[in-house]
Design a protein around this motif. Structure first.
Motif, PDB file in Angstrom:
ATOM      1  N   PHE A 506       0.978  -1.270  -0.074  1.00  0.00           N
ATOM      2  CA  PHE A 506       0.138  -0.040  -0.081  1.00  0.00           C
ATOM      3  C   PHE A 506       0.841   1.152   0.152  1.00  0.00           C
ATOM      4  CE2 PHE A 506      -3.222   3.272   1.342  1.00  0.00           C
ATOM      5  CZ  PHE A 506      -4.009   2.675   0.961  1.00  0.00           C
ATOM      6  N   LEU A 507       2.089   1.292   0.855  1.00  0.00           N
ATOM      7  CA  LEU A 507       2.860   2.367   0.749  1.00  0.00           C
ATOM      8  C   LEU A 507       3.458   2.517  -0.637  1.00  0.00           C
ATOM      9  CD1 LEU A 507       4.895   2.089   4.168  1.00  0.00           C
ATOM     10  CD2 LEU A 507       3.292   3.921   3.434  1.00  0.00           C
ATOM     11  N   ASP A 508       3.761   1.474  -1.159  1.00  0.00           N
ATOM     12  CA  ASP A 508       4.332   1.536  -2.591  1.00  0.00           C
ATOM     13  C   ASP A 508       3.437   2.036  -3.514  1.00  0.00           C
ATOM     14  OD1 ASP A 508       6.865   0.413  -1.870  1.00  0.00           O
ATOM     15  OD2 ASP A 508       6.132  -1.318  -2.576  1.00  0.00           O
ATOM     16  N   ASP A 509       2.005   1.923  -3.335  1.00  0.00           N
ATOM     17  CA  ASP A 509       1.090   2.261  -4.287  1.00  0.00           C
ATOM     18  C   ASP A 509       0.795   3.717  -3.939  1.00  0.00           C
ATOM     19  OD1 ASP A 509       0.519  -0.020  -5.319  1.00  0.00           O
ATOM     20  OD2 ASP A 509      -1.389  -0.347  -4.062  1.00  0.00           O
ATOM     21  N   CYS A 510       0.759   4.343  -2.937  1.00  0.00           N
ATOM     22  CA  CYS A 510       0.525   5.806  -2.465  1.00  0.00           C
ATOM     23  C   CYS A 510       1.914   6.377  -3.142  1.00  0.00           C
ATOM     24  CB  CYS A 510       0.651   5.813  -0.859  1.00  0.00           C
ATOM     25  SG  CYS A 510      -0.746   5.404  -0.006  1.00  0.00           S
ATOM     26  N   GLU A 511       2.817   6.178  -3.015  1.00  0.00           N
ATOM     27  CA  GLU A 511       4.253   6.909  -3.511  1.00  0.00           C
ATOM     28  C   GLU A 511       4.096   6.791  -5.085  1.00  0.00           C
ATOM     29  OE1 GLU A 511       7.769   5.672  -1.656  1.00  0.00           O
ATOM     30  OE2 GLU A 511       7.332   6.875  -0.174  1.00  0.00           O
ATOM     31  N   HIS A 512       3.735   5.798  -5.702  1.00  0.00           N
ATOM     32  CA  HIS A 512       3.542   5.413  -7.102  1.00  0.00           C
ATOM     33  C   HIS A 512       2.463   6.621  -7.571  1.00  0.00           C
ATOM     34  CE1 HIS A 512       1.892   3.854 -10.891  1.00  0.00           C
ATOM     35  NE2 HIS A 512       3.194   3.669 -11.267  1.00  0.00           N
ATOM     36  N   ASP A 513       1.294   6.707  -6.795  1.00  0.00           N
ATOM     37  CA  ASP A 513       0.325   7.625  -7.371  1.00  0.00           C
ATOM     38  C   ASP A 513       0.372   9.015  -6.928  1.00  0.00           C
ATOM     39  OD1 ASP A 513      -0.821   5.126  -8.345  1.00  0.00           O
ATOM     40  OD2 ASP A 513      -1.938   4.714  -6.790  1.00  0.00           O
ATOM     41  N   GLY A 514       1.580   9.412  -6.255  1.00  0.00           N
ATOM     42  CA  GLY A 514       1.556  10.974  -6.269  1.00  0.00           C
ATOM     43  C   GLY A 514       1.119  11.477  -4.817  1.00  0.00           C
ATOM     44  N   TYR A 515       1.330  10.530  -3.853  1.00  0.00           N
ATOM     45  CA  TYR A 515       1.037  10.737  -2.410  1.00  0.00           C
ATOM     46  C   TYR A 515       2.160  10.861  -1.671  1.00  0.00           C
ATOM     47  CZ  TYR A 515      -4.020  10.332  -3.783  1.00  0.00           C
ATOM     48  OH  TYR A 515      -4.919  10.331  -4.444  1.00  0.00           O
ATOM     49  N   ALA A 516       3.341  10.761  -2.145  1.00  0.00           N
ATOM     50  CA  ALA A 516       4.507  10.622  -1.116  1.00  0.00           C
ATOM     51  C   ALA A 516       4.722  11.935  -0.539  1.00  0.00           C
ATOM     52  CB  ALA A 516       5.739  10.281  -2.271  1.00  0.00           C
ATOM     53  N   GLU A 517       4.377  13.143  -0.864  1.00  0.00           N
ATOM     54  CA  GLU A 517       4.649  14.270  -0.055  1.00  0.00           C
ATOM     55  C   GLU A 517       3.619  14.542   1.129  1.00  0.00           C
ATOM     56  OE1 GLU A 517       5.265  17.673  -2.429  1.00  0.00           O
ATOM     57  OE2 GLU A 517       7.052  16.856  -3.363  1.00  0.00           O
ATOM     58  N   LEU A 518       2.682  13.571   1.269  1.00  0.00           N
ATOM     59  CA  LEU A 518       1.797  13.675   2.193  1.00  0.00           C
ATOM     60  C   LEU A 518       2.524  13.287   3.809  1.00  0.00           C
ATOM     61  CD1 LEU A 518      -1.599  11.577   1.118  1.00  0.00           C
ATOM     62  CD2 LEU A 518      -0.894  14.244   0.990  1.00  0.00           C
ATOM     63  N   ALA A 519       1.922  13.818   4.779  1.00  0.00           N
ATOM     64  CA  ALA A 519       2.351  13.709   6.310  1.00  0.00           C
ATOM     65  C   ALA A 519       1.952  12.368   6.464  1.00  0.00           C
ATOM     66  CB  ALA A 519       1.829  14.643   7.197  1.00  0.00           C
ATOM     67  N   VAL A 520       2.536  11.735   7.562  1.00  0.00           N
ATOM     68  CA  VAL A 520       2.160  10.365   8.297  1.00  0.00           C
ATOM     69  C   VAL A 520       1.508  10.633   9.655  1.00  0.00           C
ATOM     70  CG1 VAL A 520       3.906   9.217   6.940  1.00  0.00           C
ATOM     71  CG2 VAL A 520       4.368   9.838   9.194  1.00  0.00           C
ATOM     72  N   VAL A 521       0.561   9.629   9.834  1.00  0.00           N
ATOM     73  CA  VAL A 521       0.107   9.454  11.232  1.00  0.00           C
ATOM     74  C   VAL A 521       0.444   8.093  11.648  1.00  0.00           C
ATOM     75  CG1 VAL A 521      -2.023   9.384  12.751  1.00  0.00           C
ATOM     76  CG2 VAL A 521      -1.271  11.543  11.136  1.00  0.00           C
ATOM     77  N   VAL A 522       1.075   7.851  12.764  1.00  0.00           N
ATOM     78  CA  VAL A 522       1.071   6.765  13.231  1.00  0.00           C
ATOM     79  C   VAL A 522       0.353   6.372  14.332  1.00  0.00           C
ATOM     80  CG1 VAL A 522       2.868   4.708  14.577  1.00  0.00           C
ATOM     81  CG2 VAL A 522       3.495   6.515  12.800  1.00  0.00           C
ATOM     82  N   ALA A 523      -0.634   5.396  14.059  1.00  0.00           N
ATOM     83  CA  ALA A 523      -1.747   4.831  14.821  1.00  0.00           C
ATOM     84  C   ALA A 523      -1.458   3.845  16.041  1.00  0.00           C
ATOM     85  CB  ALA A 523      -3.442   4.472  14.051  1.00  0.00           C
ATOM     86  N   LYS A 524      -1.266   4.331  17.223  1.00  0.00           N
ATOM     87  CA  LYS A 524      -0.946   3.342  18.098  1.00  0.00           C
ATOM     88  C   LYS A 524      -1.545   3.467  19.353  1.00  0.00           C
ATOM     89  CE  LYS A 524       3.005   5.627  20.106  1.00  0.00           C
ATOM     90  NZ  LYS A 524       2.699   5.863  21.403  1.00  0.00           N
ATOM     91  N   THR A 525      -1.295   2.918  20.518  1.00  0.00           N
ATOM     92  CA  THR A 525      -1.813   3.166  21.802  1.00  0.00           C
ATOM     93  C   THR A 525      -1.420   4.469  22.328  1.00  0.00           C
ATOM     94  OG1 THR A 525      -2.145   2.322  24.052  1.00  0.00           O
ATOM     95  CG2 THR A 525       0.020   1.828  23.039  1.00  0.00           C
ATOM     96  N   PRO A 526      -2.203   5.101  23.284  1.00  0.00           N
ATOM     97  CA  PRO A 526      -1.803   6.402  23.741  1.00  0.00           C
ATOM     98  C   PRO A 526      -1.035   6.152  24.985  1.00  0.00           C
ATOM     99  CG  PRO A 526      -3.862   6.470  23.872  1.00  0.00           C
ATOM    100  CD  PRO A 526      -3.596   5.247  22.978  1.00  0.00           C
ATOM    101  N   LEU A 527      -1.421   4.830  25.447  1.00  0.00           N
ATOM    102  CA  LEU A 527      -0.838   4.576  27.157  1.00  0.00           C
ATOM    103  C   LEU A 527       0.478   4.059  26.883  1.00  0.00           C
ATOM    104  CD1 LEU A 527      -4.150   2.618  27.769  1.00  0.00           C
ATOM    105  CD2 LEU A 527      -3.587   5.033  28.368  1.00  0.00           C
TER     106      LEU A 527
END
Length: 593
Positions: A506-527
């Motif tokens: 999916f990451l490869d697809d995002c970069e191939h389709d022009g979304y490489a410059e987007l920010a990232v959010v890492v979804a994890k526990t806040p605890l």
């Protein structure tokens, strides 16, 4: 102006009067509240007697040269317990504390979601003498913004299924649809549903799901949009599925973005409320902290910055805002998403710390949501405070990594002991941090006046060329998506990142389709600083597992899912809703917290 203990304080008659009135809790009209916020009454759209929206025309140039920019302060925290450590309460207390010292301040906070209000967590508008008022409006509906977001989101969902029903001209592949429906109520039974049951006229039968409204990408878009035009463009960019050729299908393709913008037009304006002591507050949006920014809106901060700018003969005011959860999550997204959009850079960061959170990170206790803290945890034990101090020190390191000099606010709870508070203070000072003990719940602004002094010193030091005011992000837009995720993971303390095959593709697809410059959010526990809530303190020797990646193109980021993730919370066996009622004589809402 006068200088006391190295802090410059405004002493004009108007400023003193405003500060005194705020401290005394003097009733104030919405127009008077707007005046304290530096907003002309012509920009007010009243909603009842105590709430107003701020027309976005306030941001348009009016021919008047802008004054010196305000001081900008962000409130964050160490890794919290499941009960929260009182960031919002401290932020409210700090706004009131600045008023006690004669400073102008304007607070920007997220709106409470009704799901948590009626579930375990309760509302998000502070507590005791540090609370947003009117509290019932803050926690229930307010001006209807969340309902507008729910409607706009669900309109897009309905148009997807309607498109399938009427022949699917876009060639949407049904199994690739990622757009759920949303509801601002915790409801576990709606996490996974089947829709379209019945006759052929009732639509296409398929599996679907519900999220809570704060988890909607529309909520994040609202929080990051800078104008109605920006909102319209972002909504059009939302991706909902793929077509048979593998191309992304957007809300624009479905013809939904215009109507969604129409629904959200009025909701884009921030809401003006007040603290219990009369300090103005802009309440707007509430993105889910796990999968989004967890910050209030960019527009609210831009409006606040205009109101708190210094006019000739004035000192700059203070714009205070909050970043969700700990500095590892909320502060990182604050810099890498919100500040990139707004262009604003804070001069100081307040790190909220509690004795109970430090004890929790000693690893000696197991804390469960919805259950009381272990009785042994409430006993005097400075040694356990020391044992958990590594988590606080790690967050101090994180704050400094963003170019900020932290101010530690030790938020006092009734079960704390003097020896424990003294130990926290000692540890923070040894780490080179400014530190104060605060009591916003029991003392309001007076209990945060010393914190206000430290924040003022930190802001002045930043303007004089010291630490702060630069607020550098963690990564650049030109970095690859894997590099961005890797830098976030390294900040947490991970030894590296492991991608599931589906996530890597999916990451490869995002970069191939022009979304490489987007920010990232890492979804994890806040605890935990890690992805595992059981790992307390400062975990070492672990790697961050990315099991899934999602694209939030309208919001401007790629979401990396790490560990278990639920975007529709559940109600406990005895939800807070059981206690809420209405006094039918006065109309007052009872037992909201």
């Amino acid at each position: 102006m006068t200088e006391v203990d190295g802090v410059t304080r405004t002493t004009s008659v108007s400023a003193r009067a405003a500060g005194t009135a705020a401290a005394a809790g003097t009733p104030v009209t919405v127009t008077g509240l707007a005046a304290r916020a530096g907003i002309d009454g012509s920009h007010l759209i009243p909603y009842g007697r105590e709430v107003a929206k701020i027309d976005l025309s306030v941001l348009k140039p009016d021919g008047e040269a802008p004054g010196s920019p305000p001081h900008y302060v962000v409130v964050t925290a160490m890794t919290p317990t499941s009960f929260g450590e009182g960031k919002s309460t401290v932020a409210i207390g700090l706004a009131q504390g600045l008023a006690h010292r004669g400073h102008r301040s304007l607070l920007t906070l997220c709106q409470s979601a009704m799901g948590p209000t009626f579930g375990i967590k309760g509302g998000a508008g502070g507590s005791g003498r540090a609370r947003i008022e009117p509290a019932d409006r803050m926690n229930l509906h307010l001006t209807g913004d969340f309902h507008a977001i729910t409607a706009a989101h669900n309109l897009l969902a309905a148009m997807i299924d309607n498109h399938l029903h009427h022949g699917n001209a876009l060639g949407i592949v049904e199994r690739t649809i990622t757009w759920p429906r949303v509801l601002d109520v915790n409801d576990r039974a709606l996490r996974h549903v089947v829709i379209g049951l019945g006759s052929a006229a009732d639509g296409v039968t398929r599996q679907a799901s519900f999220d809570i409204t704060p988890a909607s990408e529309v909520m994040v878009i609202m929080s990051l949009a800078t104008s109605l035009a920006d909102l319209r463009e972002r909504l059009g960019s939302v991706v909902v599925a793929r077509d048979e050729a593998g191309r992304w299908v957007t809300a624009e393709d479905l013809g939904a973005a215009g109507a969604m913008t129409a629904i959200l037009r009025d909701a884009l304006a921030p809401n003006l409320l007040r603290t219990g002591e009369g300090t103005p507050a802009l309440i707007h949006t509430g993105p889910f902290g796990n999968i989004a920014t967890g910050c209030s809106s960019v527009i609210a901060d831009l409006v606040a910055a205009r109101g708190m700018a210094a006019l000739p003969g004035q000192e700059p005011g203070y714009v205070l805002t909050e970043a969700g959860f700990g500095a590892d999550m909320g502060l990182e997204r604050f810099f890498d998403l919100k500040c990139r959009v707004s262009g604003m850079r804070p001069e100081a960061a307040v790190l909220v710390v509690t004795v109970r959170a430090l004890k929790a990170h000693s690893g000696a206790y197991r804390i469960a949501p919805g259950r009381d803290l272990p009785e042994a945890m409430l006993q005097e034990n400075p040694e356990q405070v020391r044992a958990g101090a590594g988590n606080m020190l790690k967050h101090l390191q994180i704050v400094r990594g963003f170019g900020m000099e932290p101010v530690v606010a030790i938020n006092v709870f009734p079960t704390d002991h003097d020896s424990e508070l003294a130990e926290v203070e000692r540890l923070a000072r040894e780490a080179g941090a400014r530190v104060t003990v605060v009591r916003p719940v029991t003392e309001g602004g007076a209990g945060c006046a010393e914190l206000a002094d430290e924040v003022a010193r930190a802001c002045r030091a930043a303007r004089d060329g010291g630490p702060g005011g630069a607020g550098r992000p963690l990564y650049g837009p030109g970095d690859s998506l894997r590099t961005k995720i890797g830098r976030v993971a390294a900040m947490y303390g991970a030894d590296g990142v492991d991608y599931a095959p589906v996530a890597a593709r999916f990451l490869d697809d995002c970069e191939h389709d022009g979304y490489a410059e987007l920010a990232v959010v890492v979804a994890k526990t806040p605890l935990s600083l890690s992805h595992d809530p059981a790992l307390t303190g400062v975990p070492t020797g672990w790697r961050l597992p990315v099991s899934e990646v999602r694209l939030a193109a309208g919001a401007g980021y790629v979401l990396a899912v790490c560990g278990a993730l639920s975007t529709m919370p559940a109600l406990p066996s005895h939800p807070a809703a059981e206690r809420v009622d209405v006094d039918t004589t006065t109309g007052q809402v009872l037992n909201l917290r």
